[in-house]
Design a protein around this motif. Structure first.
Motif, PDB file in Angstrom:
ATOM      1  N   ILE A 382       0.878  -1.172   0.000  1.00  0.00           N
ATOM      2  CA  ILE A 382       0.000   0.000   0.000  1.00  0.00           C
ATOM      3  C   ILE A 382       0.912   1.218   0.000  1.00  0.00           C
ATOM      4  CG2 ILE A 382      -1.872   1.181   1.167  1.00  0.00           C
ATOM      5  CD1 ILE A 382      -2.634  -1.486   2.425  1.00  0.00           C
ATOM      6  N   SER A 384       0.592   4.368  -0.138  1.00  0.00           N
ATOM      7  CA  SER A 384       0.307   5.591   0.610  1.00  0.00           C
ATOM      8  C   SER A 384       0.529   5.403   2.105  1.00  0.00           C
ATOM      9  CB  SER A 384      -1.127   6.035   0.341  1.00  0.00           C
ATOM     10  OG  SER A 384      -2.027   5.052   0.795  1.00  0.00           O
ATOM     11  N   LEU A 385       0.810   4.192   2.549  1.00  0.00           N
ATOM     12  CA  LEU A 385       1.082   3.977   3.970  1.00  0.00           C
ATOM     13  C   LEU A 385       2.591   3.838   4.194  1.00  0.00           C
ATOM     14  CD1 LEU A 385      -1.786   1.568   5.028  1.00  0.00           C
ATOM     15  CD2 LEU A 385      -1.713   4.048   5.062  1.00  0.00           C
ATOM     16  N   ASN A 430       6.929   7.041   3.692  1.00  0.00           N
ATOM     17  CA  ASN A 430       5.917   6.462   2.807  1.00  0.00           C
ATOM     18  C   ASN A 430       6.548   5.387   1.929  1.00  0.00           C
ATOM     19  OD1 ASN A 430       3.486   7.474   3.394  1.00  0.00           O
ATOM     20  ND2 ASN A 430       3.398   8.964   1.740  1.00  0.00           N
ATOM     21  N   GLN A 432       5.814   4.303  -0.963  1.00  0.00           N
ATOM     22  CA  GLN A 432       5.961   4.581  -2.394  1.00  0.00           C
ATOM     23  C   GLN A 432       7.141   5.500  -2.700  1.00  0.00           C
ATOM     24  OE1 GLN A 432       2.149   6.129  -3.265  1.00  0.00           O
ATOM     25  NE2 GLN A 432       2.449   8.023  -2.143  1.00  0.00           N
ATOM     26  N   SER A 433       7.729   6.110  -1.647  1.00  0.00           N
ATOM     27  CA  SER A 433       8.867   6.976  -1.919  1.00  0.00           C
ATOM     28  C   SER A 433      10.168   6.181  -2.007  1.00  0.00           C
ATOM     29  CB  SER A 433       8.980   8.053  -0.837  1.00  0.00           C
ATOM     30  OG  SER A 433       9.418   7.476   0.365  1.00  0.00           O
TER      31      SER A 433
END
Lengths: 539, 351
Positions: A382, A384-385, A430, A432-433
């Motif tokens: 996920i 965004s988490l 995060n 996704q980073s």
């Protein structure tokens, strides 16, 4: 990419100026497509390295190469999706400046059928057929009766039996592929008028088709070249490529490894051109697991593609499964984990026997089975988490579920990220980073912490940089040495050769070959995979 | 007066989450994140200060603040229930209808059938739970979009409310309920407000400190990932819809208590403000997540503003402008900040 005067090309971009006007009448024998010195790098990695390719008029030209050899980059440049670093393109003898503007390919007489076919499943055959015109049309009233009539005439011409009113969802996979090809051909005709001097790009359209469907698709393809259009056929199955193409260009590591007349090349010539004879650089020293006891035994597994597969994984063994796209090899990890519906079969661990048709991810986890899926964004994480949330997701119950030990969770996530070298090691960041390699290492950490008996992997190093790839290989090897059994589904033969003790080749839902010991090398795996269709049919 | 207002937000920094542990990178970034977290509270204070200056005699009085906190506690409870399914990725449009049904059933049982308070409340709560379970079953077992299911059930429930009430107002619920809803006060504010505070704290605890709360979030953000991590996604979504309907029936009981009865239609007006508060609350405290404390702040920010406008003699349409305008503005601002955030983080990790 600006080494050509763009003004000179403007007239070519206008479809009306293209065809029969003859103002700058193209040379009748000029190739449909001539690419020269095409190069493209993605963040330091060379995807294409001065590629030359010429497609003659009325020719079916094959494009072969492994995953990552540059085929899709080349096609995406032709579709105007990527901008090449350098290179020249001539269409029908007239220079066209690169990169192509979005949608410009259509006015040049190029048309694409990708593997996913680009059909909207909830709409009717007719709506799909007219999709492009309808999405650009400014007319206030669509004459559906005339459209239906035209569609029927078109289907008759190609010998396709399709009801324009049927939903695409309800027609067969073969009919869908045929519809996509008829639509693409019609686009070429619209763009080129009487001249028909276009190029149809078929990007692995046969993968999901039964044999009879492939033959019908080939029949249509041949009728298209008879009206002087050309076809670029991208494929993996050598038998199909040898059957349909006139000429074959082979890409390897972004370079053209050769262009040959299909009739003059044997199958083994092509295999050698595709994979080369390089030594695997990533050979890891692994202890021999062939004498270990069986950890997991699967009997008669039936899935969407799998047809009664049986296999055993030993303790501490890394078992590879591979095959062509559509063979069902990539379905295996998901079936075993209960993530996709399974219609039969049994899984036995030393402690228990599970019926596969009632397997769920929860049961699989309880049985000590974990899965790292290939699609990191959709199935794995996920974004965004935080990294900590992602890594600790499935073990929350170990941290006092009614009153979570937040510090403990965060500390443990940090320790895991440290152990699996996730950089930067900041559990509060995060997910996704992170870079692709670090995202994947975090997922490996997530699933290794539960110490599963069987770890299922699907393309574990897809979209991962070389450094992280080697690290992940080492992690997997170390885990196997510690007694974990690993099943890895992949079409990356180098990866399979690097980490696997044993490789099963799947053809048409069955195991057609088992490679062990000295045969677990890239070349042997590739050879067996490219032969797997023949092997499966011989059974 | 002021102090009683600013006391409330003082407890918010206690909202510790694992994210809070991130090491400071860049002072400007930290400041921006802090600003985003507390911007809604600042806006609330600003609204209070502006109206207090404009109407010192009527707005800046203890009586007025008691009204502000006491009058919209039902909306708070309803919105708190709503953020449970919103967190797990489902809409519940039936909450306002469940509220109407709960208050109407309670009133009818008490007034027309002479039931005493306690059994009537038990029946009402059971009805709320039952509706939530039906909603959840349709959503998870038949895999119908929750938006459609709850739109349908809301309409059916509203029909039932009109049917059983004969479209009439029913008044005369027990004094006990009225007393323990609005008449009895603690620190000068009606009890129903304190129930809302308790529910806020309870949900905050569940969201932050329980595995269940984390699973709600995981399911809302990534159903596939959750399923593949062994979470029973169906049960979580089902439970969330049951929870929102159950909480809506609690809100309905207190609505009946604050009106002294039930009317068949006025409850429906809570639906959009509840959604507005939930979404507005998701821009504060834990930006990007539906969170109980943010919802609490959002409800009272909206009520403080509207009360001020009423005291200024604004027409009732101005209230609607305020509700809608505040929601869109807050969400737009937080979206802009978030985009910049993502860009910064991407740039930081590429460096």
């Amino acid at each position: 990419m600006t080494d050509q005067a763009p003004q000179g090309d403007l007239s070519r971009n206008d479809p009306a100026a293209d065809a029969p006007s003859g103002a700058s009448a193209p040379d009748g024998d000029a190739p449909v497509i001539a690419l020269r010195g095409l190069s493209k790098t993605f963040g330091g990695a060379r995807a294409l390295d001065s590629v030359d390719m010429t497609i003659q008029r009325g020719e079916i030209h094959g494009l072969l190469g492994e995953n990552g050899s540059g085929k899709s980059t080349l096609i995406k440049i032709l579709a105007g999706f990527h901008a090449p670093d350098e290179g020249e393109l001539e269409v029908n003898g007239t220079p066209v400046s690169l990169p192509l503007a979005p949608g410009q390919f259509a006015t040049l007489g190029l048309s694409f059928v990708h593997q996913d076919l680009g059909l909207l499943r909830e709409l009717t055959v007719l709506e799909n057929l007219r999709l492009i015109e309808l999405s650009q049309s400014h007319s206030w009233r669509i004459n559906w009766r005339a459209e239906r009539r035209k569609a029927r005439a078109l289907f008759d011409e190609f010998g396709v039996d399709l009801d324009p009113e049927a939903l695409v969802n309800d027609i067969s996979e073969t009919d869908r592929a045929l519809l996509a090809i008829v639509r693409a051909t019609e686009d070429i005709r619209t763009a080129t008028g009487e001249d028909r001097r276009g190029l149809l790009v078929l990007d692995e359209p046969t993968v999901f088709l039964p044999r009879e469907g492939v033959e019908r698709l080939f029949a249509i393809t041949r009728s298209i070249v008879q009206e002087h259009a050309s076809v670029l056929f991208v494929g993996h199955d050598l038998d199909e490529v040898r059957e349909i193409t006139d000429t074959v260009t082979v890409l390897r590591d972004g370079r053209v490894h050769g262009t040959v007349k299909t009739a003059e090349a044997s199958e083994s010539d092509l295999v050698e051109m595709i994979i080369g004879r390089r030594l695997a650089q990533l050979e890891l020293q692994r202890p021999d697991a062939s004498t270990h006891s069986t950890a997991i035994a699967v009997e008669g597994l039936i899935g969407t593609k799998a047809r009664g597969l049986s296999l055993q994984v030993r303790t501490g063994e890394v078992l590879g499964v591979t095959g062509l796209l559509g063979s069902g090899f990539d379905e295996l990890p998901y079936l075993l984990f209960g993530a996709r519906p399974c219609f039969g079969g049994e899984l036995r661990t030393p402690d228990a026997t599970y019926s596969m048709s009632s397997m769920t991810p929860q049961r699989a986890l309880a049985a000590g089975i974990s899965l790292i899926p290939a699609d990191r964004q959709r199935d794995g994480s996920i974004g965004s988490l935080t990294v900590a949330s992602n890594v600790m997701m499935q073990v929350l119950d170990d941290y006092r579920p009614m009153s979570l030990k937040l510090r403990g969770l965060s500390r443990k996530a940090g320790e895991l990220c440290d152990e699996f070298d996730v950089r930067p090691n900041d559990p509060g960041r995060n997910y996704q980073s992170l870079s692709g390699g670090n995202q994947q290492k975090a997922l490996v950490a997530k699933w290794m912490q539960t110490e599963p008996h069987l770890l299922l992997l699907h393309e574990p190093t897809q979209g991962v940089d070389v450094g992280a790839r080697v690290q992940i290989f080492r992690m997997l090897s170390a885990a196997a040495e510690g007694g974990m059994s690993i099943l890895c589904a992949s079409s990356d033969y180098e990866q399979l050769a690097a980490i696997c003790d044993r490789v099963l080749v799947i053809g048409n839902g069955r195991i057609v070959r088992e490679l062990t010991g000295a045969d677990v090398v890239k070349e042997r795996i590739a050879e067996q995979v490219y032969n797997s269709v023949t092997l499966a049919e011989a059974e | 007066m002021e102090s009683s207002v600013s006391q409330q937000p003082a407890e918010e920094p206690a909202a510790q989450t694992p994210e809070r542990k991130r090491p400071p990178r860049d002072n400007r970034r930290v400041a921006a994140v802090a600003f985003q977290k507390y911007a809604l509270i600042l806006a609330w204070l600003l609204v209070v200060i502006v109206f207090s200056l404009l109407k010192p005699d009527t707005y800046a009085t203890s009586g007025n603040f008691q009204t502000i906190f006491g009058s919209q506690a039902v909306l708070l409870i309803l919105a708190l229930g709503l953020i449970v399914p919103l967190t797990s990725g489902d809409f519940d449009l039936s909450i306002a209808a469940v509220l109407s049904l709960a208050s109407m059933v309670l009133a009818i049982l008490q007034v027309r059938h002479g039931w005493s308070l306690f059994p009537a409340i038990v029946v009402v709560l059971a009805i709320g739970l039952f509706i939530g379970l039906i909603n959840g079953a349709l959503v998870t077992l038949l895999e119908i979009d929750s938006f459609i299911v709850t739109l349908g059930s809301a309409t059916i429930i509203q029909g039932i409310v009109l049917w059983i009430s004969g479209s009439n107002t029913v008044s005369g619920v027990s004094d006990g309920l009225i007393n323990w809803t609005i008449t009895n006060r603690f620190l000068g504010i009606s009890m129903v407000f304190w129930y809302g505070v308790l529910l806020t704290i309870f949900l905050w605890y569940v969201f932050v400190y329980t595995a269940l709360g984390r699973r709600l979030l995981f399911v809302g953000r990534g159903r596939n990932v959750s399923r593949l991590s062994g979470i029973n996604v169906g049960h979580v979504r089902w439970g969330a819809l049951a929870a929102s309907a159950f909480v809506a029936s609690i809100a309905g009981i207190f609505y009946a208590g604050s009106l002294g009865g039930a009317d068949p239609t006025s409850g429906l007006a809570f639906l959009l403000p509840a959604f507005a508060a939930a979404f507005l609350g998701a821009t504060a405290i834990q930006p990007g997540r539906f969170n109980p404390i943010g919802t609490f702040v959002a409800v009272f920010f909206l009520v403080s503003g509207i009360t001020g406008l009423q005291l200024l003699g604004a027409d009732s349409f101005v209230q609607q402008l305020f509700y809608g305008g505040a929601l869109i503005l807050a969400v737009a601002l937080s979206q802009i900040v978030r985009r910049k955030d993502i860009k910064d983080e991407a740039a930081a990790s590429n460096a």
